[in-house]
Motif scaffolding. Structure first.
Motif, PDB file in Angstrom:
ATOM      1  N   PHE A  38     -12.506   5.754 -16.006  1.00  0.00           N
ATOM      2  CA  PHE A  38     -12.827   4.334 -16.141  1.00  0.00           C
ATOM      3  C   PHE A  38     -11.993   3.753 -17.277  1.00  0.00           C
ATOM      4  O   PHE A  38     -11.549   2.625 -17.220  1.00  0.00           O
ATOM      5  CB  PHE A  38     -14.324   4.164 -16.424  1.00  0.00           C
ATOM      6  CG  PHE A  38     -14.793   2.742 -16.415  1.00  0.00           C
ATOM      7  CD1 PHE A  38     -15.032   2.087 -15.211  1.00  0.00           C
ATOM      8  CD2 PHE A  38     -15.007   2.061 -17.592  1.00  0.00           C
ATOM      9  CE1 PHE A  38     -15.472   0.778 -15.193  1.00  0.00           C
ATOM     10  CE2 PHE A  38     -15.445   0.742 -17.586  1.00  0.00           C
ATOM     11  CZ  PHE A  38     -15.680   0.100 -16.381  1.00  0.00           C
ATOM     12  N   PRO A 105     -19.727  -1.968 -11.802  1.00  0.00           N
ATOM     13  CA  PRO A 105     -18.644  -1.158 -12.371  1.00  0.00           C
ATOM     14  C   PRO A 105     -17.470  -0.969 -11.421  1.00  0.00           C
ATOM     15  O   PRO A 105     -16.345  -0.744 -11.877  1.00  0.00           O
ATOM     16  CB  PRO A 105     -19.322   0.168 -12.703  1.00  0.00           C
ATOM     17  CG  PRO A 105     -20.539   0.206 -11.864  1.00  0.00           C
ATOM     18  CD  PRO A 105     -20.952  -1.211 -11.628  1.00  0.00           C
ATOM     19  N   ARG A 108     -15.695  -4.076 -11.983  1.00  0.00           N
ATOM     20  CA  ARG A 108     -15.637  -4.330 -13.418  1.00  0.00           C
ATOM     21  C   ARG A 108     -15.921  -5.801 -13.728  1.00  0.00           C
ATOM     22  O   ARG A 108     -15.208  -6.443 -14.492  1.00  0.00           O
ATOM     23  CB  ARG A 108     -14.313  -3.884 -14.008  1.00  0.00           C
ATOM     24  CG  ARG A 108     -14.126  -2.388 -13.882  1.00  0.00           C
ATOM     25  CD  ARG A 108     -12.881  -1.893 -14.526  1.00  0.00           C
ATOM     26  NE  ARG A 108     -12.735  -0.468 -14.225  1.00  0.00           N
ATOM     27  CZ  ARG A 108     -11.761   0.285 -14.655  1.00  0.00           C
ATOM     28  NH1 ARG A 108     -10.831  -0.201 -15.419  1.00  0.00           N
ATOM     29  NH2 ARG A 108     -11.691   1.556 -14.327  1.00  0.00           N
TER      30      ARG A 108
END
Length: 112
Positions: A38, A105, A108
Motif C-alpha cells: 500500500f 482502501p 484510496r
C-alpha cells in the motif's frame, strides 16, 4: 481488507543503510511473495529514524499464507540474519489495521 502496518526504528544515522539493504535484498523478495505494498514511508517530523511499510491483504488467512511462503524461503532467512548482524535496527513493530467505514482502501478515497 486488512493492512499489516509495520514500523522499523533504526539506530541514529542508520536508517539510510537499513533502507539500502532492504531495497536491494529484502524488497525484491517481498514483492515476489507479498505483491505490491500500500505504501512505504519514513518519518519526517516526530519520532525520527523510522521506516513504515503498509501491506494490504484480503484476510488474515491470505497474510499468513503469503508470509509463510516467504518465511520458508532460505534467501529470506539469510536476509533476516543479515539485518540482525548489521545491528541497524533498535525495534520492529507491526499492527493489523482495517479501514474505517468512510474510506475505500481500494480506491484510496473517502466515501461520501
Amino acid at each position: 481488507m486488512i493492512f499489516d502496518h509495520r514500523v522499523y526504528t533504526a539506530r541514529p544515522n542508520m536508517l539510510p543503510k537499513f533502507l539500502k539493504l532492504y531495497e536491494e535484498v529484502g524488497l525484491p523478495m517481498q514483492l515476489h511473495y507479498l505483491n505490491e505494498p500500500f505504501g512505504f514511508f519514513q518519518t519526517h517530523i516526530g519520532d525520527l529514524s523510522r521506516a513504515i511499510h503498509i501491506w494490504p491483504y484480503e484476510s488474515l488467512t491470505e497474510r499468513e499464507e503469503k508470509r509463510g511462503r516467504m518465511e520458508a524461503d532460505p534467501e529470506w532467512q539469510t536476509y533476516r540474519q543479515k539485518v540482525i548482524e548489521t545491528d541497524y535496527l533498535l525495534d520492529m513493530r507491526n499492527q493489523i489495521v482495517t479501514a474505517v467505514s468512510f474510506f475505500d482502501p481500494k480506491t484510496r478515497s473517502v466515501i461520501r
